[in-house]
Write a protein that holds these residues in place. Structure first.
Motif, mmCIF file in Angstrom:
data_model
loop_
_atom_site.group_PDB
_atom_site.id
_atom_site.type_symbol
_atom_site.label_atom_id
_atom_site.label_comp_id
_atom_site.label_asym_id
_atom_site.label_seq_id
_atom_site.Cartn_x
_atom_site.Cartn_y
_atom_site.Cartn_z
ATOM 1 N N CYS A 1 -3.920 -21.734 -2.743
ATOM 2 C CA CYS A 1 -3.706 -23.179 -2.933
ATOM 3 C C CYS A 1 -4.152 -23.961 -1.696
ATOM 4 N N GLY A 2 -3.825 -23.442 -0.524
ATOM 5 C CA GLY A 2 -4.221 -24.118 0.712
ATOM 6 C C GLY A 2 -5.724 -24.135 0.912
ATOM 7 N N LEU A 3 -6.387 -23.016 0.607
ATOM 8 C CA LEU A 3 -7.848 -22.953 0.730
ATOM 9 C C LEU A 3 -8.512 -23.962 -0.208
ATOM 10 N N VAL B 1 13.166 -26.073 -4.990
ATOM 11 C CA VAL B 1 13.096 -26.686 -3.661
ATOM 12 C C VAL B 1 13.904 -25.892 -2.639
ATOM 13 N N THR B 2 15.142 -25.557 -2.978
ATOM 14 C CA THR B 2 15.997 -24.898 -1.983
ATOM 15 C C THR B 2 15.444 -23.556 -1.531
ATOM 16 N N SER B 3 14.796 -22.836 -2.436
ATOM 17 C CA SER B 3 14.268 -21.516 -2.070
ATOM 18 C C SER B 3 13.150 -21.613 -1.044
ATOM 19 N N VAL B 4 12.467 -22.744 -0.987
ATOM 20 C CA VAL B 4 11.397 -22.928 -0.004
ATOM 21 C C VAL B 4 11.992 -22.943 1.402
ATOM 22 N N TYR B 5 13.145 -23.568 1.555
ATOM 23 C CA TYR B 5 13.754 -23.736 2.879
ATOM 24 C C TYR B 5 14.781 -22.656 3.215
ATOM 25 N N ALA B 6 15.243 -21.906 2.227
ATOM 26 C CA ALA B 6 16.235 -20.856 2.453
ATOM 27 C C ALA B 6 15.537 -19.566 2.896
ATOM 28 N N HIS B 7 16.260 -18.705 3.601
ATOM 29 C CA HIS B 7 15.694 -17.448 4.092
ATOM 30 C C HIS B 7 16.697 -16.316 3.946
ATOM 31 N N GLY B 8 16.172 -15.108 3.904
ATOM 32 C CA GLY B 8 17.007 -13.933 3.699
ATOM 33 C C GLY B 8 17.760 -13.472 4.931
ATOM 34 N N SER B 9 17.273 -13.845 6.112
ATOM 35 C CA SER B 9 17.919 -13.422 7.355
ATOM 36 C C SER B 9 17.426 -14.317 8.490
ATOM 37 N N VAL C 1 13.432 -14.907 -4.799
ATOM 38 C CA VAL C 1 12.577 -15.132 -3.642
ATOM 39 C C VAL C 1 13.140 -16.269 -2.799
ATOM 40 N N LEU C 2 12.993 -16.119 -1.498
ATOM 41 C CA LEU C 2 13.415 -17.105 -0.515
ATOM 42 C C LEU C 2 12.343 -17.226 0.554
ATOM 43 N N GLY C 3 12.187 -18.403 1.125
ATOM 44 C CA GLY C 3 11.354 -18.555 2.308
ATOM 45 C C GLY C 3 10.230 -19.558 2.166
ATOM 46 N N ILE C 4 9.790 -20.030 3.310
ATOM 47 C CA ILE C 4 8.760 -21.050 3.389
ATOM 48 C C ILE C 4 7.373 -20.444 3.634
ATOM 49 N N SER C 5 7.276 -19.126 3.608
ATOM 50 C CA SER C 5 6.003 -18.483 3.948
ATOM 51 C C SER C 5 4.878 -18.836 2.983
ATOM 52 N N GLY C 6 5.156 -19.031 1.697
ATOM 53 C CA GLY C 6 4.102 -19.447 0.770
ATOM 54 C C GLY C 6 3.494 -20.771 1.205
ATOM 55 N N PHE D 1 3.318 -31.488 0.224
ATOM 56 C CA PHE D 1 2.492 -30.287 0.179
ATOM 57 C C PHE D 1 3.336 -29.042 0.436
ATOM 58 N N VAL D 2 4.219 -29.112 1.416
ATOM 59 C CA VAL D 2 5.092 -27.969 1.733
ATOM 60 C C VAL D 2 5.967 -27.626 0.531
ATOM 61 N N VAL D 3 6.601 -28.623 -0.060
ATOM 62 C CA VAL D 3 7.485 -28.358 -1.201
ATOM 63 C C VAL D 3 6.680 -27.861 -2.400
ATOM 64 N N ALA D 4 5.574 -28.541 -2.706
ATOM 65 C CA ALA D 4 4.790 -28.174 -3.894
ATOM 66 C C ALA D 4 4.198 -26.773 -3.773
ATOM 67 N N THR D 5 3.566 -26.475 -2.642
ATOM 68 C CA THR D 5 2.951 -25.152 -2.497
ATOM 69 C C THR D 5 4.005 -24.066 -2.346
ATOM 70 N N GLY D 6 5.095 -24.366 -1.660
ATOM 71 C CA GLY D 6 6.176 -23.392 -1.521
ATOM 72 C C GLY D 6 6.816 -23.071 -2.864
ATOM 73 N N ALA D 7 7.067 -24.107 -3.659
ATOM 74 C CA ALA D 7 7.666 -23.894 -4.981
ATOM 75 C C ALA D 7 6.703 -23.150 -5.903
#
Length: 186
Positions: A173-175, A44-52, A107-112, A82-88
């Motif tokens: 996953c989104g498609l 979960v945390t990696s979805v919301y965390a970022h590298g910079s 890996v970090l970020g919500i881009s996935g 959906f954000v947490v599941a697809t991001g994770a």
């Protein structure tokens, strides 16, 4: 737009937490890496965390572009799930498949999840539904098409250090979710 702004707020809060952790040498505590069982909270945390800050801003712009459009069709709870599941899931794909192709990395970020939201919009709209119905594509062909589209969308963001596997996984996953209307509350 409420769930999108809440998601952005969580991302900023986690970013502030990361800044504090980095002061004591624990910047990577929130990053997802293998084996996942060592630090399961990072799913979960990696979805919301970022590298910079730049990484966070780029993902925030993407989230603000697609989030409100998906949010119109669903509930706040479904949006956040959906954000947490697809991001994770995108993160796990990145660290797992990435370690098979090269040295293990985090890996970090919500881009996935942002790619998943964008994929949902692309496949779950009236025009796409009409085209799918008109061409009567088999489920297998639709999945192949989604895979191809995920690769194309990912190629548009290709750059050194970008989690391309996570982007492709999120988009796919989104498609698929958009095609079946997974988030639609109606």
């Amino acid at each position: 737009m409420r769930a999108t702004l809440e998601t952005l707020g969580i991302t900023l809060l986690v970013g502030a937490t990361q800044a504090l952790l980095s002061l004591v040498g624990l910047f990577g505590l929130l990053a997802l890496s293998t084996p996942v069982s060592v630090a399961p909270w990072t799913l979960v945390t990696s979805v919301y965390a970022h590298g910079s800050v730049g990484h966070l801003l780029a993902n925030a712009v993407g989230l603000l572009l697609v989030g409100p459009l998906v949010e119109r069709r669903t509930t706040r709870v479904r949006f956040h799930a959906f954000v947490v599941a697809t991001g994770a899931f995108a993160g796990v794909a990145q660290v797992t498949l990435g370690s098979l192709l090269g040295p293990p990395s985090a890996v970090l970020g919500i881009s996935g999840a942002v790619f998943a939201l964008g994929g949902y919009l692309l496949a779950g709209n009236v025009v796409s539904e009409t085209l799918f119905d008109r061409f009567r594509l088999s489920p297998r062909i639709q999945l192949a098409l989604f895979g191809f589209l995920a690769v194309v969308l990912t190629a548009m963001t290709a750059a050194p250090g970008v989690a391309l596997i996570a982007h492709a996984t999120g988009a796919f996953c989104g498609l698929a979710a958009g095609r079946v209307g997974l988030l639609d509350a109606r």
